[in-house]
Design an enzyme around this catalytic site. Structure first.
Site, mmCIF file in Angstrom:
data_model
loop_
_atom_site.group_PDB
_atom_site.id
_atom_site.type_symbol
_atom_site.label_atom_id
_atom_site.label_comp_id
_atom_site.label_asym_id
_atom_site.label_seq_id
_atom_site.Cartn_x
_atom_site.Cartn_y
_atom_site.Cartn_z
ATOM 1 C CB CYS A 87 -0.909 -0.003 1.226
ATOM 2 S SG CYS A 87 -2.039 1.407 1.306
ATOM 3 C CG HIS A 93 -5.725 -2.332 -1.106
ATOM 4 N ND1 HIS A 93 -4.780 -2.959 -0.315
ATOM 5 C CD2 HIS A 93 -5.423 -1.008 -1.037
ATOM 6 C CE1 HIS A 93 -3.951 -2.060 0.184
ATOM 7 N NE2 HIS A 93 -4.324 -0.866 -0.240
ATOM 8 C CD GLU A 94 -6.392 1.485 -3.936
ATOM 9 O OE1 GLU A 94 -6.648 2.549 -3.317
ATOM 10 O OE2 GLU A 94 -5.280 0.939 -3.893
ATOM 11 C CG HIS A 114 -7.321 2.943 1.003
ATOM 12 N ND1 HIS A 114 -6.707 3.221 2.207
ATOM 13 C CD2 HIS A 114 -6.383 2.283 0.258
ATOM 14 C CE1 HIS A 114 -5.464 2.764 2.192
ATOM 15 N NE2 HIS A 114 -5.251 2.183 1.036
#
Length: 201
Positions: free
Chosen positions: A111, A153-154, A157
């Site tokens: 990351c 993953h994004e 966020h």
């Protein structure tokens, strides 16, 4: 990676010509914005020009050799991330996860917000998603494998979740230990290089 992540190049955000596109600084991993759930991007009254902002995220991601980058990693509260590799990136505004497979795969993730921290994270292997492009048009898609991992993953966020939350406690502990050793070696190298450079003057 380029042969794994495949996108519709018509939708790809590209830096064409010689126009200099702005890049952004990345926030520190302790910045509270990484723990905030980011609200919907309003295309009726956009806080920024969607195309220009998406392009700036792409250039920032490429500058740091990343495969994905969310707006809040750069300190902006816009619900958008970019994902891709090489010359092909796509901007995902207001992304949603519609469905995911029961089968999961374990992938080592990195990351840009957590430099030199590699963690094994298990996520659904196949996902169905919905998102808007920088024109506000809705799209749906199906991603598998590494592409699915990057998307999730994004999206995490934008929901205030970091991959450190997804890793098992022992994996996180070992990852942090390895990063500590790496940083010590890097500091020693930089110090030695500084001494050598000064001797040469």
């Amino acid at each position: 990676m380029s042969d794994v992540i495949k996108f519709d190049t018509v939708s790809a955000v590209k830096n064409e010509g010689y126009v200099k596109i702005e890049t952004h600084f990345l926030v520190d991993e302790s910045d509270p914005i990484l723990r905030e759930r980011i609200g919907e991007f309003n295309f009726e009254n956009p806080p920024v020009d969607p195309n220009e902002f998406a392009s700036s995220l792409v250039e920032t991601c490429r500058e740091h050799n990343g495969f994905g980058l969310s707006a809040n990693q750069c300190g902006f509260k816009h619900r958008v991330f970019v994902m891709g590799s090489g010359e092909e990136y796509v901007a995902f505004f207001n992304p949603k996860l519609l469905a995911s497979s029961e089968k999961e795969s374990l992938v080592t993730e990195g990351c840009l917000s957590f430099p030199a921290l590699a963690l094994k994270v298990s996520r659904p292997e196949r996902i169905e998603v919905e998102y808007q492009d920088f024109l506000g048009q809705k799209h749906t898609g199906t991603f598998e494998g590494l592409t699915a991992h990057v998307f999730q993953h994004e999206l995490d966020h934008l929901n205030g979740i970091c991959y450190t939350d997804r890793a098992k406690p022992m994996a996180l502990k070992m990852g942090l230990k390895k990063r500590g050793k790496f940083n010590k070696l890097l500091n020693r190298y930089n110090l030695a290089k500084k001494v050598i450079d000064n001797v040469g003057k």
